[in-house]
Scaffold this motif. Structure first.
Motif, PDB file in Angstrom:
ATOM      1  N   LEU A   1      26.978  60.210  69.632  1.00 43.60           N
ATOM      2  CA  LEU A   1      25.698  60.914  69.481  1.00 43.60           C
ATOM      3  C   LEU A   1      24.747  60.186  68.539  1.00 43.60           C
ATOM      4  CD1 LEU A   1      26.980  64.597  69.176  1.00 43.60           C
ATOM      5  CD2 LEU A   1      25.961  63.511  71.187  1.00 43.60           C
ATOM      6  N   THR A   2      25.320  59.442  67.609  1.00 45.92           N
ATOM      7  CA  THR A   2      24.494  58.759  66.604  1.00 45.92           C
ATOM      8  C   THR A   2      24.510  57.236  66.763  1.00 45.92           C
ATOM      9  OG1 THR A   2      26.344  58.683  65.056  1.00 45.92           O
ATOM     10  CG2 THR A   2      24.869  60.598  64.917  1.00 45.92           C
ATOM     11  N   ARG A   3      25.160  56.737  67.795  1.00 51.82           N
ATOM     12  CA  ARG A   3      25.346  55.287  67.971  1.00 51.82           C
ATOM     13  C   ARG A   3      24.025  54.518  67.954  1.00 51.82           C
ATOM     14  NH1 ARG A   3      29.552  52.106  70.174  1.00 51.82           N
ATOM     15  NH2 ARG A   3      28.781  50.031  70.633  1.00 51.82           N
ATOM     16  N   ASP A   4      23.039  54.960  68.708  1.00 48.19           N
ATOM     17  CA  ASP A   4      21.767  54.236  68.769  1.00 48.19           C
ATOM     18  C   ASP A   4      21.122  54.129  67.385  1.00 48.19           C
ATOM     19  OD1 ASP A   4      22.043  53.865  71.480  1.00 48.19           O
ATOM     20  OD2 ASP A   4      20.828  55.621  72.012  1.00 48.19           O
ATOM     21  N   PHE A   5      21.121  55.230  66.665  1.00 52.67           N
ATOM     22  CA  PHE A   5      20.551  55.219  65.318  1.00 52.67           C
ATOM     23  C   PHE A   5      21.305  54.243  64.416  1.00 52.67           C
ATOM     24  CE2 PHE A   5      20.561  56.664  60.924  1.00 52.67           C
ATOM     25  CZ  PHE A   5      19.197  56.722  60.659  1.00 52.67           C
ATOM     26  N   VAL A   6      22.650  54.307  64.466  1.00 56.89           N
ATOM     27  CA  VAL A   6      23.480  53.433  63.633  1.00 56.89           C
ATOM     28  C   VAL A   6      23.222  51.971  63.965  1.00 56.89           C
ATOM     29  CG1 VAL A   6      25.871  52.739  63.142  1.00 56.89           C
ATOM     30  CG2 VAL A   6      25.273  55.173  63.232  1.00 56.89           C
TER      31      VAL A   6
ATOM     32  N   ARG B   1      33.030  43.338  65.416  1.00 57.40           N
ATOM     33  CA  ARG B   1      33.942  42.739  64.430  1.00 57.40           C
ATOM     34  C   ARG B   1      34.706  43.826  63.669  1.00 57.40           C
ATOM     35  NH1 ARG B   1      29.659  39.127  63.634  1.00 57.40           N
ATOM     36  NH2 ARG B   1      28.992  40.172  61.722  1.00 57.40           N
ATOM     37  N   PHE B   2      33.993  44.888  63.322  1.00 55.69           N
ATOM     38  CA  PHE B   2      34.623  46.009  62.623  1.00 55.69           C
ATOM     39  C   PHE B   2      35.734  46.616  63.478  1.00 55.69           C
ATOM     40  CE2 PHE B   2      34.615  50.682  62.337  1.00 55.69           C
ATOM     41  CZ  PHE B   2      35.157  50.832  61.075  1.00 55.69           C
TER      42      PHE B   2
ATOM     43  N   GLN C   1      20.577  50.627  65.249  1.00 50.26           N
ATOM     44  CA  GLN C   1      19.216  50.216  64.915  1.00 50.26           C
ATOM     45  C   GLN C   1      18.981  50.117  63.408  1.00 50.26           C
ATOM     46  OE1 GLN C   1      16.617  53.024  66.828  1.00 50.26           O
ATOM     47  NE2 GLN C   1      16.980  52.195  68.876  1.00 50.26           N
ATOM     48  N   HIS C   2      19.645  50.988  62.641  1.00 52.36           N
ATOM     49  CA  HIS C   2      19.319  51.090  61.217  1.00 52.36           C
ATOM     50  C   HIS C   2      20.440  50.692  60.252  1.00 52.36           C
ATOM     51  CE1 HIS C   2      15.580  53.020  62.329  1.00 52.36           C
ATOM     52  NE2 HIS C   2      16.253  53.873  63.082  1.00 52.36           N
ATOM     53  N   ILE C   3      21.666  50.661  60.708  1.00 55.79           N
ATOM     54  CA  ILE C   3      22.769  50.439  59.774  1.00 55.79           C
ATOM     55  C   ILE C   3      23.536  49.146  60.054  1.00 55.79           C
ATOM     56  CG2 ILE C   3      24.942  51.393  58.892  1.00 55.79           C
ATOM     57  CD1 ILE C   3      23.700  54.179  59.388  1.00 55.79           C
ATOM     58  N   THR C   4      23.794  48.862  61.304  1.00 56.30           N
ATOM     59  CA  THR C   4      24.580  47.689  61.672  1.00 56.30           C
ATOM     60  C   THR C   4      24.086  47.133  62.998  1.00 56.30           C
ATOM     61  OG1 THR C   4      26.842  46.843  61.869  1.00 56.30           O
ATOM     62  CG2 THR C   4      26.408  48.980  62.877  1.00 56.30           C
ATOM     63  N   THR C   5      24.748  46.077  63.457  1.00 63.73           N
ATOM     64  CA  THR C   5      24.404  45.497  64.759  1.00 63.73           C
ATOM     65  C   THR C   5      25.615  45.621  65.679  1.00 63.73           C
ATOM     66  OG1 THR C   5      25.228  43.294  64.175  1.00 63.73           O
ATOM     67  CG2 THR C   5      22.905  43.793  63.631  1.00 63.73           C
ATOM     68  N   GLU C   6      25.406  45.411  66.946  1.00 66.73           N
ATOM     69  CA  GLU C   6      26.522  45.452  67.905  1.00 66.73           C
ATOM     70  C   GLU C   6      27.584  44.423  67.536  1.00 66.73           C
ATOM     71  OE1 GLU C   6      27.483  47.420  70.383  1.00 66.73           O
ATOM     72  OE2 GLU C   6      25.711  48.700  70.379  1.00 66.73           O
ATOM     73  N   ALA C   7      27.133  43.227  67.129  1.00 64.69           N
ATOM     74  CA  ALA C   7      28.085  42.166  66.773  1.00 64.69           C
ATOM     75  C   ALA C   7      28.925  42.569  65.560  1.00 64.69           C
ATOM     76  CB  ALA C   7      27.340  40.867  66.506  1.00 64.69           C
TER      77      ALA C   7
END
Length: 189
Positions: A78-83, A95-96, A85-91
């Motif tokens: 539910l929050t993936r897009d926000f995260v 890695r995480f 865009q604002h917290i991390t990147t897909e790459a």
């Protein structure tokens, strides 16, 4: 009513055991107060229930861990897009996730025996879709060591336990963290 009087009422109450389970559940999910502050005095006064207190604290924590994992697993989408865009990147997130796959057990275990908040491991494991059985096993082992370790201290040191825990809390946590990191490092090399 003072905290001391409330503690006495809880210790002598028929709700002491369910109260310990609930307190452990809350500590593992939302309340950032270490459960040891409650468990040690209760264990000292109710030595006849020492092992049951440790067991119920472990059960409460595992229920809380399951809820935290589910929160990370189900609500992250539910929050993936926000995260992203604002917290991390897909790459970075990829890695995480890979890191959780390789080190997730030890990361979770370390939060169970050290002062690192378990909430971090719960959410991280859920978000990364880490193996639920391995997550629960690592949490259980860590918390069994922590809570039954307290019970062993109370069994052997009695009323001196509270002073020992207060005096050496951070040193013990630091030693546990160093041991976990050392084991982790040797397993990776």
């Amino acid at each position: 009513m003072s905290i001391k009087k409330k503690m006495k009422r809880l210790i002598n109450s028929k709700y002491m055991l369910p109260g310990i389970t609930l307190a452990s559940f809350l500590e593992s999910t939302v309340v950032p107060i270490p459960l040891e502050a409650l468990m040690v005095p209760v264990m000292q006064k109710r030595r006849e229930s020492l092992w049951l207190i440790a067991l119920l604290a472990t059960v409460g924590c595992l229920l809380g861990a399951l809820l935290g994992y589910a929160f990370g697993y189900f609500l992250f989408d539910l929050t993936r897009d926000f995260v992203m865009q604002h917290i991390t990147t897909e790459a970075q997130f990829t890695r995480f996730q890979k890191r959780m796959e390789t080190d997730g057990f030890w990361f979770t275990f370390s939060t169970g025996v050290t002062p690192i908040p378990l909430q971090i491991a719960m959410l991280a494991a859920g978000v990364a879709a880490y193996s639920l059985p391995l997550f629960m096993l690592a949490t259980a082992i860590g918390r069994v060591i922590r809570y039954f370790g307290l019970a062993v201290l109370v069994y052997y040191f009695g009323d001196k336990t509270e002073k020992l825990v207060k005096k050496y809390k951070w040193q013990t946590g630091l030693i546990a963290l160093v041991i976990v990191i050392t084991i982790w490092w040797f397993m990776l090399t």
